[in-house]
Motif scaffolding. Structure first.
Motif, short mmCIF file in Angstrom:
data_model
loop_
_atom_site.label_atom_id
_atom_site.label_comp_id
_atom_site.label_asym_id
_atom_site.label_seq_id
_atom_site.Cartn_x
_atom_site.Cartn_y
_atom_site.Cartn_z
N UNK A 1 41.09 30.08 40.47
CA UNK A 1 40.28 31.33 40.74
C UNK A 1 40.62 32.52 39.80
N UNK A 2 41.88 32.77 39.27
CA UNK A 2 42.15 33.61 38.44
C UNK A 2 41.57 33.50 36.96
N UNK A 3 41.80 32.05 36.76
CA UNK A 3 41.01 31.75 35.41
C UNK A 3 39.46 32.04 35.18
N UNK A 4 39.11 31.89 36.39
CA UNK A 4 37.44 32.28 36.44
C UNK A 4 37.41 33.64 36.46
N UNK A 5 38.15 34.18 37.26
CA UNK A 5 38.20 35.96 37.38
C UNK A 5 38.08 36.37 35.84
N UNK A 6 39.19 36.07 35.27
CA UNK A 6 39.22 36.30 33.85
C UNK A 6 38.04 36.12 32.94
N UNK A 7 37.61 34.82 33.12
CA UNK A 7 36.43 34.66 32.22
C UNK A 7 35.36 35.55 32.71
N UNK A 8 35.21 35.85 33.95
CA UNK A 8 34.27 37.08 34.22
C UNK A 8 34.39 38.27 33.97
N UNK A 9 35.72 38.73 33.78
CA UNK A 9 36.08 39.98 33.60
C UNK A 9 35.57 40.09 31.78
N UNK A 10 35.87 38.89 31.05
CA UNK A 10 35.64 38.92 29.69
C UNK A 10 33.94 38.93 29.44
N UNK A 11 33.21 38.15 30.34
CA UNK A 11 31.85 38.38 30.21
C UNK A 11 31.12 39.71 30.35
N UNK A 12 31.79 40.20 31.25
CA UNK A 12 31.17 41.79 31.96
C UNK A 12 31.79 42.73 30.64
N UNK A 13 32.70 42.55 29.86
CA UNK A 13 33.17 43.10 28.71
C UNK A 13 32.10 43.31 27.56
N UNK A 14 31.18 42.04 27.86
CA UNK A 14 30.04 41.79 26.94
C UNK A 14 30.60 41.82 25.43
N UNK A 15 31.86 41.08 25.04
CA UNK A 15 31.89 41.02 23.62
C UNK A 15 30.98 40.26 22.72
N UNK A 16 31.06 40.52 21.35
CA UNK A 16 30.04 39.57 20.58
C UNK A 16 31.06 38.31 20.16
N UNK A 17 32.27 38.31 20.12
CA UNK A 17 32.96 37.15 19.99
C UNK A 17 33.96 37.07 21.08
N UNK A 18 34.03 35.70 21.78
CA UNK A 18 34.94 35.52 22.71
C UNK A 18 36.12 34.44 22.27
#
Lengths: 362, 262
Positions: free
Chosen positions: B157-174
């Motif tokens: 769940x933490x992994x998913x939380x972090x992925x979700x945080x990263x998507x909300x950050x809307x970076x151009x490169x992940x």
């Protein structure tokens, strides 16, 4: 939370806060002048505790140097009072030290608004400068704490050494009037008490606003993982600097009130021991909760004065025992006690305890 | 590959990282196109993670440039938070989330927004923000745990939380470092599909050891060995390459490796 609901817990909290505020405002009816003056002093300390909690409890930075910020506020107010009391002449201690002319930096303290502004802004600025050179260079944890201790030693040494300008070891005292009202009269003391209560409530609300805002969430995020915060685009140094500086400003405000209640400020009141004591109030009240910080400051000082009155010889042992008991049995401080009651809890399962919050050691 | 090369979003030029004499990365070149999903593989110590560290600013290269975006600014001299704000998001190998904040609060501060101190003091949760966070919560399956403290979540769940945080950050490169480590087969599959979904709008660099995962989802692979670029190409090309087989797959005689060299 997206939707603000007035849940039962919220109502209880609101009721408790209102009752506490009402009680504080009515205290002059119940307490003797002497006790009221003591309480006023404790409430001024509570303002320091609020600021310390913000930087330690919420941001995870332990400062053992808040005595300096407190002291600077105290000196600013005392300088005004001294100038006022000297009535245009050279303050007495300068005369004794052989000064013939008022030092330039004393001159502006003839004005009360300037003194008040300086009492808050000088500590805030000093903290900002210290923060700039430390947080920006990622100095933190124990290293930062040691630096704050160094700040205390430098400042007290400076104040003691420059007797002609600061009053040396004796500090600044021997003033008795504010706006022509005697600082010693019960009437004035009562008013000063109410001013202190009002300022404490104001400081509490301001801290509460900050803590509940997204700024407060970022502070906690920085406490949990400074690097992580950096990689989602926050600059932790700026946040730490602002929080530290704000915290120092509050300590300065408290120092000014302290001088009005106690009538003296000296280097020993801003030294190592008081600086550490301030941290203990927060640790014992419960870091990371604003009410805990206030309760800790008031309770501990109350205990200190009660013990020292009743057992003048061994009171310090009682204080030591109290610290040990709290540290061993109540790691989250007095405020942690409330968390034991299920119905007061706001969050489901996985509550604090297991969440791995780490604070720098005392 | 050609049409993708026309819009380069990230270009690493001759990057060398020196850790007190040990060259973790030596003269590495890497070009990433917009909308590309790139897998970075190689044996342990090949410098893959260091390469991600260079791109996100955690490690400063001794030599070389990292040019980002249309304006091709060199980001090697920028601070981490500046790089993050430019639009490069990073997910570390071990889940790093803010443990004492709730899941919801983690999302709230990760969301793309003005990161200034005073903006944060005045920030209000607007309706569209709440909707975006709600959508993200649904996507990562944490909707019913929104008010949990993040420290109490399970590893996955933490992994998913972090992925979700990263998507909300809307970076151009992940930049993802072993995103499927510790995940179940089901979750791994879901992550792979998510990556395919993300690349429609954003570019991704993934460091991965799970060869099965790479085979299933990689179109273009970069192989590193001892800090250098060894081979770049499609998964098929890479697997057929003798040098790759020798330094990487050949040395690892596990079931995975023997299957791929066969």
């Amino acid at each position: 939370m997206p939707i603000r609901k007035l849940s039962a817990q919220r109502l209880w909290l609101l009721a408790a806060y209102t009752a506490a505020a009402a009680l504080l405002f009515c205290a002059p009816l119940m307490l003797s002048d002497f006790r009221l003056n003591l309480l006023a002093k404790f409430l001024a300390y509570a303002i320091v505790a609020l600021g310390l909690d913000l930087i330690w409890g919420y941001t995870g930075i332990l400062s053992l140097g808040h005595g300096v910020f407190f002291g600077l506020g105290g000196y600013a107010m005392a300088m005004y009072l001294k100038m006022d009391a000297s009535g245009g002449k050279l303050p007495d201690f300068m005369d004794w030290s052989g000064l013939t002319k008022l030092p330039w930096f004393w001159k502006p303290f003839e004005s009360l608004p300037f003194a008040i502004a300086a009492g808050i802004l000088l500590p805030a600025l000093l903290a900002l400068i210290l923060g700039f050179f430390t947080f920006r260079n990622r100095i933190r944890g124990v290293y930062f704490t040691i630096l704050t201790q160094a700040l205390v030693i430098i400042t007290t040494t400076l104040f003691i050494g420059q007797q002609a300008y600061t009053g040396g070891t004796n500090g600044l005292t021997g003033y008795s009037k504010l706006f022509g009202f005697s600082l010693g009269s019960p009437e004035t003391k009562r008013w000063l008490y109410w001013v202190t209560v009002a300022l404490l409530i104001g400081a509490f609300l301001l801290c509460r606003f900050l803590v509940k805002s997204r700024f407060g969430k970022v502070l906690r995020a920085i406490r949990d993982g400074e690097n992580r915060a950096r990689f989602i685009g926050y600059n932790p140094a700026i946040y730490q600097m602002v929080a530290f500086s704000f915290s120092a400003g509050l300590a300065g405000l408290a120092g000014m009130l302290f001088v009005l209640h106690v009538g003296i400020i000296s280097p020993s009141m801003m030294g190592i021991v008081p600086s550490i004591e301030m941290v203990l109030w927060v640790a014992i009240g419960g870091r990371g909760t604003l009410a805990g910080a206030v309760i800790g400051a008031v309770l501990l000082n109350y205990a200190k004065s009660t013990f020292s009155e009743s057992y003048p010889n061994i009171w310090i042992l009682f204080m030591g025992a109290l610290f040990v008991v709290v540290v061993v049995f109540l790691p989250k401080g007095a405020a942690g006690l409330f968390g034991q009651f299920k119905w007061l809890r706001r969050r489901k399962a996985a509550d604090e305890g297991a969440d791995g919050v780490r604070y720098p050691a005392v | 590959m050609k049409e993708q090369m026309e819009s380069v979003i990230l270009q690493c030029d001759e990057v060398t990282v020196d850790f007190d004499g040990f060259k973790a990365v030596q003269g590495m070149n890497l070009t990433l196109a917009r909308g590309e999903l790139r897998f970075l593989i190689g044996p342990n110590g090949a410098g893959k993670t260091t390469m991600l560290d260079v791109i996100c600013g955690k490690t400063k290269p001794a030599v070389g440039k990292v040019l980002f975006g249309g304006s091709r600014v060199d980001i090697t001299r920028k601070k981490e938070h500046q790089i993050a704000e430019l639009g490069i998001g990073r997910k570390f190998q071990t889940p790093s989330i803010f443990a004492s904040l709730t899941v919801y609060e983690n999302f709230e501060i990760a969301m793309k927004q003005n990161r200034g101190v005073f903006a944060a003091m005045r920030a209000k949760l607007r309706k569209e923000d709440a909707e975006r966070i709600a959508a993200q919560l649904d996507m990562v399956g944490l909707a019913d745990k929104a008010q949990w403290r993040a420290g109490g979540l399970s590893h996955g769940e933490k992994q998913w939380l972090e992925i979700g945080m990263m998507l909300l950050q809307e970076p151009e490169i992940l930049l993802l470092d072993e995103p499927v480590a510790g995940m179940t087969d089901n979750e791994t599959e879901k992550t792979g599909e998510l990556l395919q979904e993300i690349r429609k709008k954003q570019s991704i660099v993934v460091v991965e050891h799970d060869m099965e995962f790479v085979r299933n989802f990689a179109s273009f692979v970069t192989v590193m060995h001892e800090g250098k670029l060894l081979k770049e190409g499609s998964m098929d090309e890479v697997q057929r390459d003798d040098r790759v087989a020798e330094v990487y797959l050949g040395k690892r005689r596990d079931a995975d490796a023997s299957r791929s060299t066969a």
